[in-house]
Scaffold this active site. Structure first.
Site, PDB file in Angstrom:
ATOM      1  N   GLY A  14       0.822  -1.213   0.000  1.00 43.11           N
ATOM      2  CA  GLY A  14       0.000   0.000   0.000  1.00 43.11           C
ATOM      3  C   GLY A  14       0.851   1.257   0.000  1.00 43.11           C
ATOM      4  N   GLY A  15       2.113   1.125  -0.439  1.00 43.76           N
ATOM      5  CA  GLY A  15       3.071   2.232  -0.371  1.00 43.76           C
ATOM      6  C   GLY A  15       2.837   3.330  -1.405  1.00 43.76           C
ATOM      7  N   ALA A  16       1.876   3.115  -2.330  1.00 39.77           N
ATOM      8  CA  ALA A  16       1.503   4.197  -3.245  1.00 39.77           C
ATOM      9  C   ALA A  16       0.387   5.041  -2.640  1.00 39.77           C
ATOM     10  CB  ALA A  16       1.050   3.633  -4.589  1.00 39.77           C
TER      11      ALA A  16
ATOM     12  N   ALA B 215      -1.544  -2.019   2.793  1.00 40.44           N
ATOM     13  CA  ALA B 215      -2.519  -2.208   1.708  1.00 40.44           C
ATOM     14  C   ALA B 215      -3.849  -2.625   2.312  1.00 40.44           C
ATOM     15  CB  ALA B 215      -2.031  -3.273   0.740  1.00 40.44           C
TER      16      ALA B 215
ATOM     17  N   TYR C 182     -15.331  -2.937   8.074  1.00 37.37           N
ATOM     18  CA  TYR C 182     -13.957  -2.415   7.969  1.00 37.37           C
ATOM     19  C   TYR C 182     -13.223  -2.569   9.301  1.00 37.37           C
ATOM     20  CZ  TYR C 182     -10.198   1.061   8.004  1.00 37.37           C
ATOM     21  OH  TYR C 182      -8.995   1.703   8.174  1.00 37.37           O
TER      22      TYR C 182
ATOM     23  N   LYS D 152      -9.847  -4.674  10.435  1.00 38.68           N
ATOM     24  CA  LYS D 152      -8.660  -4.060  11.058  1.00 38.68           C
ATOM     25  C   LYS D 152      -8.307  -4.802  12.345  1.00 38.68           C
ATOM     26  CE  LYS D 152      -7.275  -1.893   8.231  1.00 38.68           C
ATOM     27  NZ  LYS D 152      -5.875  -1.773   7.807  1.00 38.68           N
TER      28      LYS D 152
HETATM   29  N1  LIG Z   1      -5.971   7.480   6.791  1.00 42.26           N
HETATM   30  C1  LIG Z   1      -6.384   7.219   8.030  1.00 42.26           C
HETATM   31  O1  LIG Z   1      -6.807   8.131   8.754  1.00 42.26           O
HETATM   32  C2  LIG Z   1      -6.350   5.799   8.572  1.00 42.26           C
HETATM   33  C3  LIG Z   1      -6.955   5.573   9.813  1.00 42.26           C
HETATM   34  C4  LIG Z   1      -6.926   4.292  10.335  1.00 42.26           C
HETATM   35  C5  LIG Z   1      -6.284   3.273   9.647  1.00 42.26           C
HETATM   36  N2  LIG Z   1      -5.714   3.502   8.415  1.00 42.26           N
HETATM   37  C6  LIG Z   1      -5.053   2.367   7.743  1.00 42.26           C
HETATM   38  O2  LIG Z   1      -3.787   2.783   7.239  1.00 42.26           O
HETATM   39  C7  LIG Z   1      -3.490   2.088   6.037  1.00 42.26           C
HETATM   40  C8  LIG Z   1      -3.152   3.063   4.941  1.00 42.26           C
HETATM   41  O3  LIG Z   1      -4.279   3.919   4.738  1.00 42.26           O
HETATM   42  P1  LIG Z   1      -4.263   5.138   3.739  1.00 42.26           P
HETATM   43  O4  LIG Z   1      -5.084   6.201   4.355  1.00 42.26           O
HETATM   44  O5  LIG Z   1      -2.876   5.424   3.332  1.00 42.26           O
HETATM   45  O6  LIG Z   1      -5.109   4.532   2.527  1.00 42.26           O
HETATM   46  P2  LIG Z   1      -4.878   4.622   0.932  1.00 42.26           P
HETATM   47  O7  LIG Z   1      -6.121   4.108   0.311  1.00 42.26           O
HETATM   48  O8  LIG Z   1      -4.357   5.960   0.542  1.00 42.26           O
HETATM   49  O9  LIG Z   1      -3.687   3.579   0.699  1.00 42.26           O
HETATM   50  C9  LIG Z   1      -3.912   2.219   0.614  1.00 42.26           C
HETATM   51  C10 LIG Z   1      -3.110   1.698  -0.571  1.00 42.26           C
HETATM   52  O10 LIG Z   1      -3.319   0.287  -0.639  1.00 42.26           O
HETATM   53  C11 LIG Z   1      -3.469  -0.069  -1.992  1.00 42.26           C
HETATM   54  N3  LIG Z   1      -4.253  -1.291  -2.066  1.00 42.26           N
HETATM   55  C12 LIG Z   1      -5.593  -1.455  -1.833  1.00 42.26           C
HETATM   56  N4  LIG Z   1      -5.945  -2.722  -2.019  1.00 42.26           N
HETATM   57  C13 LIG Z   1      -4.815  -3.393  -2.367  1.00 42.26           C
HETATM   58  C14 LIG Z   1      -4.544  -4.739  -2.703  1.00 42.26           C
HETATM   59  N5  LIG Z   1      -5.523  -5.656  -2.728  1.00 42.26           N
HETATM   60  N6  LIG Z   1      -3.271  -5.086  -3.008  1.00 42.26           N
HETATM   61  C15 LIG Z   1      -2.270  -4.156  -3.007  1.00 42.26           C
HETATM   62  N7  LIG Z   1      -2.480  -2.861  -2.710  1.00 42.26           N
HETATM   63  C16 LIG Z   1      -3.735  -2.486  -2.389  1.00 42.26           C
HETATM   64  C17 LIG Z   1      -4.163   1.108  -2.653  1.00 42.26           C
HETATM   65  O11 LIG Z   1      -3.929   1.157  -4.059  1.00 42.26           O
HETATM   66  C18 LIG Z   1      -3.532   2.291  -1.916  1.00 42.26           C
HETATM   67  O12 LIG Z   1      -2.405   2.799  -2.614  1.00 42.26           O
HETATM   68  C19 LIG Z   1      -4.700   1.217   5.724  1.00 42.26           C
HETATM   69  O13 LIG Z   1      -4.432  -0.103   6.158  1.00 42.26           O
HETATM   70  C20 LIG Z   1      -5.810   1.829   6.548  1.00 42.26           C
HETATM   71  O14 LIG Z   1      -6.769   0.852   6.921  1.00 42.26           O
HETATM   72  C21 LIG Z   1      -5.748   4.755   7.869  1.00 42.26           C
END
Ligand SMILES: NC(=O)c1ccc[n+]([C@@H]2O[C@H](COP(=O)([O-])OP(=O)(O)OC[C@H]3O[C@@H](n4cnc5c(N)ncnc54)[C@H](O)[C@@H]3O)[C@@H](O)[C@H]2O)c1
Ligand SMILES: [Zn+2]
Length: 377
Positions: free
Chosen positions: A10-12, A81, A186, A190
């Site tokens: 999920g590094g993009a 991801a 969701y 998690k």
């Molecule tokens: N942003 C927040 O406030 C927040 C809060 C709580 C938890 N999180 C967690 O942090 C993590 C990152 O969140 P984020 O906000 O950067 O989300 P984001 O959607 O920007 O990044 C997630 C990335 O995962 C990739 N991805 C999705 N499904 C995939 C798959 N099947 N295989 C490979 N790649 C896949 C997407 O293309 C995307 O680049 C997630 O696990 C999310 O649940 C985020």
């Protein structure tokens, strides 16, 4: 052996990409595995901010043929991801469970059954695992109410009641030890991710840590994904001259933490052992109401548009949750540095110059909620 090569799934994405930059700057070798999920990456290509010093592999965390060789080549795995929308998870159940729980299951299966040299696993958990935050009842002391019932929401009685005596309770900072209630698919996934990673980590002696992110905000967060964070949704409404729409009366309290503070804490988790085998809150430790967020953004944007208070609740929403960040402070020395105003100013500057722009898709998302019966009448 020191960690040299980090795999970031999920590094993009939003949080992952900032961590990639920080790791590259600290001279780690970094590989990204990301499938460029169309809901997040509408162009279908690597984002413009992709770090030229990292290696990018397009692939799915449910696909062993791509995931396994990358895990075997890494010293640490940061597993971000995921499919990330609370509301959407309530009607795309199979996708959410498949990507989040299933992808993590595959990672652990690889770690248990293949010969690897992974010394640390960091898995993204969420404030969502708490359900309602922690409360204090004036009569009973600590109280942990569950989700408010539909008839309470229909009566516009927004504050949770003490499960023991029925009185209205006061929100307090939420520590990691609060009983966990998962109120949507969701958050369940998690919780599964966190529990599974910590269990396998303990069983096989692989240091693992589960950051529980509160509301992370900052540059690169999706402005056009109507299922994403509330600050981005409000901002994209304001930049399109539409009023931000606030559910309930807007008095819901949240903990907004800058992406820069989050990245600092993640680096500490990778480099230090203090939080190993633990879930750890990453928040700012400060509270702000949803209505205040809408108003602050309006002021900083220079907009005259007042937020619209909908006076309707969503079936899956909690009322308040604010982080107790003392575990991150004591185990890792973490201290957030970015104030809400400074962080929001940075977010707005970035949004205005963002090449992707802010397409306001909120009305479509609201319609979907209505159709699925998730907006309480
Ligand atoms: N942003 C927040 O406030 C927040 C809060 C709580 C938890 N999180 C967690 O942090 C993590 C990152 O969140 P984020 O906000 O950067 O989300 P984001 O959607 O920007 O990044 C997630 C990335 O995962 C990739 N991805 C999705 N499904 C995939 C798959 N099947 N295989 C490979 N790649 C896949 C997407 O293309 C995307 O680049 C997630 O696990 C999310 O649940 C985020
Ligand atoms: Zn009570």
């Amino acid at each position: 052996m020191k960690i040299q090569h980090v795999l970031v799934t999920g590094g993009a994405g939003y949080i992952g990409s900032h961590l990639v930059d920080a790791l590259v700057a600290r001279e780690y070798r970094v590989t990204v595995l990301d499938n460029l999920e169309p809901q997040v990456h509408r162009s279908g290509t690597w984002p413009s901010y992709a770090n030229p010093k990292a290696r990018y592999v397009r692939g799915d965390v449910r696909d062993r043929s791509v995931f396994e060789p990358l895990v075997l080549d890494a010293d640490a795995v940061v597993h971000f991801a995921a499919a990330v929308s609370v509301g959407q998870s309530m009607y795309q159940v199979d996708r959410y469970v498949g990507v989040n729980t299933g992808g993590t299951g595959l990672l652990l299966d690889i770690l248990v059954n293949a010969k690897h040299r992974v010394q640390k696993v960091v898995v993204a958990s969420s404030v969502g695992v708490y359900g309602e935050g922690a409360y204090r009842c004036p009569s009973c002391g600590p109280s942990f109410p569950g989700l408010r019932a539909a008839d309470q929401l229909a009566a516009r009685d927004w504050e949770p009641h003490c499960p023991a005596c029925g009185r209205t309770t006061e929100p307090v900072a939420t520590p990691e030890g609060k009983p966990l209630y998962r109120d949507n698919i969701y958050s369940m996934t998690k919780y599964h991710q966190e529990e599974m990673v910590l269990l396998i980590g303990k069983t096989y002696g692989i240091p693992a840590v589960a950051p529980r992110f509160f509301n992370v905000y900052g540059p690169r967060q999706s402005l056009s994904n109507p299922y994403a964070g509330v600050a981005a949704i409000f901002l994209s409404r304001l930049l399109n001259n539409h009023e931000p729409v606030v559910f309930e009366d807007g008095g819901q309290l949240r903990d907004f933490v800058s992406i820069h503070d989050v990245v600092d804490c993640l680096v500490l988790m990778l480099e230090q052992a203090g939080a190993d085998f633990l879930p750890v809150n990453i928040g700012s430790g400060t509270r702000i109401s949803i209505l205040d967020i809408a108003r602050t953004l309006g002021r900083l944007v220079g907009s005259q548009i007042e937020p619209k208070v909908l006076n309707q609740g969503r079936a899956f929403d909690i009322r308040h949750c604010v982080a107790d960040i003392s575990r991150a402070a004591t185990t890792l020395g973490f201290q957030p540095k970015v104030s809400f105003e400074d962080g929001m100013t940075e977010l707005i500057e970035w949004a205005r110059s963002s090449p992707d722009g802010a397409t306001d898709m909120f009305d479509k998302a609201l319609d979907e909620l209505r159709q699925k019966g998730l907006l309480v009448k």
